[in-house]
Write a protein that holds these residues in place. Structure first.
Motif, PDB file in Angstrom:
ATOM      1  N   LEU A 105      -0.790   1.189   3.440  1.00 46.07           N
ATOM      2  CA  LEU A 105      -0.858   0.126   2.076  1.00 46.07           C
ATOM      3  C   LEU A 105       1.161   0.527   2.432  1.00 46.07           C
ATOM      4  O   LEU A 105       1.569  -0.434   2.455  1.00 46.07           O
ATOM      5  CB  LEU A 105      -1.323   1.534   1.297  1.00 46.07           C
ATOM      6  CG  LEU A 105      -2.197   1.674   0.777  1.00 46.07           C
ATOM      7  CD1 LEU A 105      -3.203   2.210  -0.716  1.00 46.07           C
ATOM      8  CD2 LEU A 105      -3.278  -0.132   0.514  1.00 46.07           C
ATOM      9  N   ILE A 106       1.102   1.707   2.793  1.00 44.81           N
ATOM     10  CA  ILE A 106       2.742   1.911   2.412  1.00 44.81           C
ATOM     11  C   ILE A 106       3.448   0.730   3.644  1.00 44.81           C
ATOM     12  O   ILE A 106       4.726  -0.589   3.159  1.00 44.81           O
ATOM     13  CB  ILE A 106       3.461   2.707   2.494  1.00 44.81           C
ATOM     14  CG1 ILE A 106       4.142   4.103   1.444  1.00 44.81           C
ATOM     15  CG2 ILE A 106       5.419   2.863   2.692  1.00 44.81           C
ATOM     16  CD1 ILE A 106       3.691   5.331   1.327  1.00 44.81           C
ATOM     17  N   GLN A 119       0.754  -3.788  -7.412  1.00 40.80           N
ATOM     18  CA  GLN A 119       0.766  -3.556  -8.808  1.00 40.80           C
ATOM     19  C   GLN A 119       0.318  -1.703  -8.809  1.00 40.80           C
ATOM     20  O   GLN A 119       0.239  -0.790  -9.122  1.00 40.80           O
ATOM     21  CB  GLN A 119       0.115  -4.276  -9.556  1.00 40.80           C
ATOM     22  CG  GLN A 119      -0.832  -3.802 -10.562  1.00 40.80           C
ATOM     23  CD  GLN A 119      -2.019  -4.539 -11.130  1.00 40.80           C
ATOM     24  OE1 GLN A 119      -1.747  -6.103 -10.415  1.00 40.80           O
ATOM     25  NE2 GLN A 119      -3.080  -4.335 -11.659  1.00 40.80           N
ATOM     26  N   ASP A 120      -0.617  -2.059  -7.713  1.00 38.59           N
ATOM     27  CA  ASP A 120      -1.631  -0.408  -7.325  1.00 38.59           C
ATOM     28  C   ASP A 120      -0.641   0.549  -6.754  1.00 38.59           C
ATOM     29  O   ASP A 120      -0.923   1.565  -7.237  1.00 38.59           O
ATOM     30  CB  ASP A 120      -2.227  -0.712  -5.528  1.00 38.59           C
ATOM     31  CG  ASP A 120      -3.519  -1.652  -6.490  1.00 38.59           C
ATOM     32  OD1 ASP A 120      -4.320  -1.347  -6.895  1.00 38.59           O
ATOM     33  OD2 ASP A 120      -3.352  -3.524  -5.781  1.00 38.59           O
ATOM     34  N   LEU A 121       0.977   0.326  -6.132  1.00 37.99           N
ATOM     35  CA  LEU A 121       1.373   1.395  -5.315  1.00 37.99           C
ATOM     36  C   LEU A 121       1.780   2.354  -6.833  1.00 37.99           C
ATOM     37  O   LEU A 121       2.133   3.015  -6.935  1.00 37.99           O
ATOM     38  CB  LEU A 121       2.796   0.846  -4.245  1.00 37.99           C
ATOM     39  CG  LEU A 121       1.856   0.841  -2.677  1.00 37.99           C
ATOM     40  CD1 LEU A 121       2.909  -0.070  -2.332  1.00 37.99           C
ATOM     41  CD2 LEU A 121       0.979   1.638  -2.750  1.00 37.99           C
ATOM     42  N   PHE A 124       0.977   4.254  -8.945  1.00 32.51           N
ATOM     43  CA  PHE A 124       0.111   5.846  -8.364  1.00 32.51           C
ATOM     44  C   PHE A 124       1.806   6.891  -8.909  1.00 32.51           C
ATOM     45  O   PHE A 124       1.193   7.925  -8.944  1.00 32.51           O
ATOM     46  CB  PHE A 124       0.522   5.806  -6.618  1.00 32.51           C
ATOM     47  CG  PHE A 124      -1.290   4.797  -5.572  1.00 32.51           C
ATOM     48  CD1 PHE A 124      -1.843   4.906  -6.592  1.00 32.51           C
ATOM     49  CD2 PHE A 124      -1.089   4.469  -4.842  1.00 32.51           C
ATOM     50  CE1 PHE A 124      -3.505   4.044  -5.988  1.00 32.51           C
ATOM     51  CE2 PHE A 124      -2.124   3.850  -4.169  1.00 32.51           C
ATOM     52  CZ  PHE A 124      -2.792   3.855  -4.765  1.00 32.51           C
ATOM     53  N   MET A 125       2.471   5.660  -8.756  1.00 32.60           N
ATOM     54  CA  MET A 125       4.094   6.463  -9.080  1.00 32.60           C
ATOM     55  C   MET A 125       3.799   6.756 -10.381  1.00 32.60           C
ATOM     56  O   MET A 125       3.952   8.125 -11.203  1.00 32.60           O
ATOM     57  CB  MET A 125       4.702   6.112  -8.431  1.00 32.60           C
ATOM     58  CG  MET A 125       5.587   5.148  -7.520  1.00 32.60           C
ATOM     59  SD  MET A 125       6.853   4.544  -7.282  1.00 32.60           S
ATOM     60  CE  MET A 125       7.764   6.404  -6.164  1.00 32.60           C
ATOM     61  N   ALA A 126       3.270   5.901 -11.317  1.00 30.61           N
ATOM     62  CA  ALA A 126       3.498   5.800 -12.721  1.00 30.61           C
ATOM     63  C   ALA A 126       2.309   7.381 -13.615  1.00 30.61           C
ATOM     64  O   ALA A 126       2.505   8.024 -14.033  1.00 30.61           O
ATOM     65  CB  ALA A 126       2.538   4.549 -13.510  1.00 30.61           C
ATOM     66  N   LEU A 253       6.764   7.843  -3.012  1.00 28.89           N
ATOM     67  CA  LEU A 253       5.174   7.482  -2.522  1.00 28.89           C
ATOM     68  C   LEU A 253       5.215   8.636  -1.399  1.00 28.89           C
ATOM     69  O   LEU A 253       3.679   8.790  -1.984  1.00 28.89           O
ATOM     70  CB  LEU A 253       4.923   6.386  -1.925  1.00 28.89           C
ATOM     71  CG  LEU A 253       5.035   4.753  -2.998  1.00 28.89           C
ATOM     72  CD1 LEU A 253       5.003   4.011  -2.469  1.00 28.89           C
ATOM     73  CD2 LEU A 253       3.895   5.080  -4.002  1.00 28.89           C
ATOM     74  N   ALA A 254       5.511   8.909  -0.734  1.00 26.57           N
ATOM     75  CA  ALA A 254       5.393   9.426   0.122  1.00 26.57           C
ATOM     76  C   ALA A 254       6.202  10.626   1.028  1.00 26.57           C
ATOM     77  O   ALA A 254       7.419   9.953   1.009  1.00 26.57           O
ATOM     78  CB  ALA A 254       4.401   9.043   1.370  1.00 26.57           C
ATOM     79  N   ARG A 255       5.995  11.733   1.739  1.00 23.44           N
ATOM     80  CA  ARG A 255       6.210  12.500   2.207  1.00 23.44           C
ATOM     81  C   ARG A 255       5.715  12.470   3.355  1.00 23.44           C
ATOM     82  O   ARG A 255       4.378  13.404   3.103  1.00 23.44           O
ATOM     83  CB  ARG A 255       7.882  13.466   1.911  1.00 23.44           C
ATOM     84  CG  ARG A 255       8.641  14.348   2.635  1.00 23.44           C
ATOM     85  CD  ARG A 255       9.409  15.128   1.966  1.00 23.44           C
ATOM     86  NE  ARG A 255      10.499  15.474   2.937  1.00 23.44           N
ATOM     87  CZ  ARG A 255      10.644  15.793   2.831  1.00 23.44           C
ATOM     88  NH1 ARG A 255      11.510  16.351   1.459  1.00 23.44           N
ATOM     89  NH2 ARG A 255      11.899  16.802   3.349  1.00 23.44           N
ATOM     90  N   PRO A 256       6.318  13.224   5.088  1.00 25.20           N
ATOM     91  CA  PRO A 256       5.357  13.806   5.793  1.00 25.20           C
ATOM     92  C   PRO A 256       5.386  15.149   5.575  1.00 25.20           C
ATOM     93  O   PRO A 256       6.433  15.067   5.641  1.00 25.20           O
ATOM     94  CB  PRO A 256       5.806  13.014   6.660  1.00 25.20           C
ATOM     95  CG  PRO A 256       7.413  12.067   6.954  1.00 25.20           C
ATOM     96  CD  PRO A 256       6.955  12.407   5.354  1.00 25.20           C
ATOM     97  N   ILE A 257       4.557  15.924   6.985  1.00 22.04           N
ATOM     98  CA  ILE A 257       5.061  17.421   6.432  1.00 22.04           C
ATOM     99  C   ILE A 257       5.930  17.850   7.894  1.00 22.04           C
ATOM    100  O   ILE A 257       5.867  17.023   7.926  1.00 22.04           O
ATOM    101  CB  ILE A 257       3.482  17.610   6.718  1.00 22.04           C
ATOM    102  CG1 ILE A 257       1.977  18.027   6.055  1.00 22.04           C
ATOM    103  CG2 ILE A 257       4.189  19.249   7.227  1.00 22.04           C
ATOM    104  CD1 ILE A 257       1.256  18.697   5.931  1.00 22.04           C
TER     105      ILE A 257
END
Length: 259
Positions: A105-106, A119-121, A124-126, A253-257
């Motif tokens: 998605l990102i 709107q969708d992303l 998620f943050m909200a 939104l995201a971070r890898p391990i």
């Protein structure tokens, strides 16, 4: 008016036109889910069944920088980097692990002009804000995006962090402001494989505060799409603190391990 200002107005106008066109199309032709192509129900581009299948799971993460442990059974911890070199930000909040459908998605949003996913992303943050940040009673005054270098902005047409920050601002009712930071250095090499001190120096040189004062006493929520090493957010937080900010928190939104 400068060429940069005219260009920025043009890009902002283009984004507004795209959003209006998307809204009109959604009314006339309800959008399909980006995953299964079934009607999404009008709430975005992800239908409820596919939304429920998305994985937002993360293992226990550093309580400061949000770096996730590779060990599922790990207890709450502070990572070595944060223990030995306290970041300029107070704490990082991450929506999901950077993998699978979330990563897809990102990538679609960021690299394939998928602004219709905003709107969708932002939703998620909200959700993370209302579920994890707001209960802490943090006095957030402003939402500020990680800035993008001018040439990249011209090529891509939009700063994905700025779009996310604006949408989040509308969703949670906290003012958005992008004027406090600019990206100034264009020849910054990849941060991932650099030593920590080199990463921090590299990132700090890439950004600059627009004003040296004006944020006195303010608590900032810095927004980005993906965090890898954390050096960029640390540099931006440092510059915001140099402009007088009392505290800087980060939402991405995201971070890898990485641990």
């Amino acid at each position: 008016m400068s060429i940069h200002s005219l260009t920025r107005l043009f890009h902002n106008g283009l984004i507004k036109i795209q959003r209006l066109a998307s809204w009109i199309l959604d009314v006339l032709y309800p959008q399909d889910c980006v995953f299964c192509r079934a009607p999404s129900g009008g709430a975005g581009y992800i239908c409820q069944p596919c939304l429920e299948k998305l994985s937002f799971h993360r293992n226990t993460a550093c309580t400061i920088c949000g770096a996730e442990s590779a060990q599922p059974e790990a207890e709450a911890f502070i990572c070595w980097d944060c223990m030995t070199h306290r970041p300029a930000f107070e704490r990082v909040f991450i929506v999901a692990r950077y993998e699978g459908a979330i990563r897809d998605l990102i990538h679609l949003f960021k690299y394939q002009r998928g602004v219709w996913l905003l709107q969708d992303l932002a939703r998620f943050m909200a959700a993370v804000y209302w579920g994890r940040i707001q209960p802490l009673n943090l006095p957030i005054d402003l939402i500020v995006p990680v800035p993008m270098e001018r040439r990249k902005l011209k090529t891509r047409g939009y700063n994905q962090a700025a779009l996310l920050a604006q949408a989040l601002s509308r969703a949670i009712g906290i003012p958005y402001q992008s004027k406090w930071l600019i990206r100034v250095k264009t020849d910054v090499s990849s941060q991932t494989h650099l030593h920590r001190s080199a990463r921090l120096a590299n990132a700090e040189a890439a950004y600059r505060p627009t004003y040296k004062q004006g944020l006195t006493g303010k608590t900032i929520l810095l927004v980005d799409d993906v965090i890898t090493t954390g050096a960029t957010c640390n540099a931006c937080a440092k510059h915001l603190r140099d402009s007088g900010a009392k505290a800087v928190y980060v939402l991405a939104l995201a971070r890898p391990i990485r641990l």
